[in-house]
Write an enzyme that holds these catalytic residues in place. Structure first.
Site, PDB file in Angstrom:
ATOM      1  N   SER A   1      -0.267   9.161   7.344  1.00 53.01           N
ATOM      2  CA  SER A   1      -1.321   8.905   8.100  1.00 53.01           C
ATOM      3  C   SER A   1      -1.873   9.561   9.078  1.00 53.01           C
ATOM      4  CB  SER A   1      -1.070   7.406   8.342  1.00 53.01           C
ATOM      5  OG  SER A   1      -2.765   6.391   8.862  1.00 53.01           O
TER       6      SER A   1
ATOM      7  N   TYR B   1       2.654  -0.944   9.504  1.00 57.56           N
ATOM      8  CA  TYR B   1       1.905  -0.224   8.798  1.00 57.56           C
ATOM      9  C   TYR B   1       2.198   1.261   9.643  1.00 57.56           C
ATOM     10  CZ  TYR B   1      -1.813   2.752   6.082  1.00 57.56           C
ATOM     11  OH  TYR B   1      -1.863   4.215   5.567  1.00 57.56           O
TER      12      TYR B   1
END
Length: 319
Positions: free
Chosen positions: A164, A176
């Site tokens: 990401s 995350y």
């Protein structure tokens, strides 16, 4: 002097352009195993590769997801239930894939399975919030990769790991961002180690896309849970308006920046699997290319200023 530099740059760009567009000639004998195929990127990629003639082996977390994928794909696509947080489930998947591919080995492994929650200010988190995300995004990805390496080496195959832009820029607390930073580090070391065995490793770094992971309802519910469990003293330090302001930022990102075209991500995955010379990294989405990626190369103090302008300020801040 400048003319030589310009000429070399142009020649390099032309060579890279044509080299980047060279693809494999035959897909029908190439097996691809994809994790996280219930919905989102994994589901779309499995269907697209199936149509192209790849032998797709799809790992789904739920029977419902597996049944749905099989109904909308050709009979060539096969599914298996896979929980990447379970060593037993991973071992079962490896044995199943080994029986499917035979002597050909596994040409492609796509580590797509992942979860997004929890996100928010770091102080709102517990260590369990970190463990929950990293169990899937970090250790699940690592264990799956290690388990399939013998089959990948057998086929001189490829590994495609889903990272990401938040694996380059830690914009909020929670597991995350940290989990995606570890994807980057693990993939880099794996790529360098597997180079000697003809195994290529690519990283896909999407920006923000409309998936179950970016669902506003889920994000708001998670933030509310984190806020409510904090002590009154901690809540007072942020102030009553902080929660709502933080939520507004999330709504802006999901409603304005979030891209609904998931094919921008799956196109990168496809290129990594079918190109003769896959790239080490792929940026997917306009925000990744023109916002988050350039910002990630700035000096840390400038990134801090940039993010402080976006995120709300606590009520009891000292500066």
């Amino acid at each position: 002097m400048w003319c030589c530099v310009l000429l070399i740059s142009v020649v390099w760009a032309v060579v890279w352009f044509f080299r980047d567009r060279q693809t494999l000639s035959n897909f029908k004998d190439k097996y691809i195993f994809i994790t996280g195929c219930d919905t989102g990127f994994g589901n779309m990629l499995a269907k697209k590769l199936d149509k192209k003639g790849f032998q797709v082996l799809a790992g789904c977390l739920t029977q419902k997801g597996a049944d749905s994928l099989e109904r909308t794909s050709s009979p060539n696509l096969r599914t298996i239930l896979l929980d990447v947080t379970s060593s037993k489930s991973i071992c079962k998947a490896v044995e199943w894939v080994k029986a499917e591919v035979g002597r050909k080995g596994l040409f492609g492994l796509v580590n797509n399975a992942g979860i997004g929650s929890s996100i928010g200010p770091t102080e709102w988190m517990t260590v369990e919030d970190y463990r929950k995300v990293m169990a899937v995004n970090t250790f699940g990805m690592i264990e799956v990769s290690l388990a399939f390496l013998p089959l990948l080496k057998q086929a001189h195959g490829r590994v495609v790991n889903m990272s990401s832009v938040l694996g380059r820029l830690s914009a909020n607390g929670g597991g995350y961002c940290i989990s995606k930073y570890t994807v980057e580090a693990f993939s880099d070391s794996l790529r360098r180690d597997m180079y000697h065995f003809g195994v290529k490793v690519s990283i896909v770094e999407p920006g923000f896309f409309k998936t179950a992971m970016t669902d506003l309802g889920s994000i708001e519910a998670s933030l509310r849970q984190h806020w409510d469990r904090m002590s009154l003293e901690a809540q007072r330090s942020y102030g009553d308006q902080f929660f709502h302001s933080y939520l507004k930022v999330q709504k802006f990102i999901m409603n304005i920046i979030c891209d609904s075209d998931l094919s921008k991500v799956t196109n990168c995955m496809e290129h990594a699997l079918q190109a003769k010379h896959p790239r080490s990294r792929y940026s997917a989405g306009w925000d990744a290319k023109f916002l988050w990626l350039p910002v990630s190369y700035l000096p840390a103090f400038l990134v801090d200023i940039f993010l402080s302008m976006i995120l709300p300020k606590p009520a009891q801040r000292v500066r």
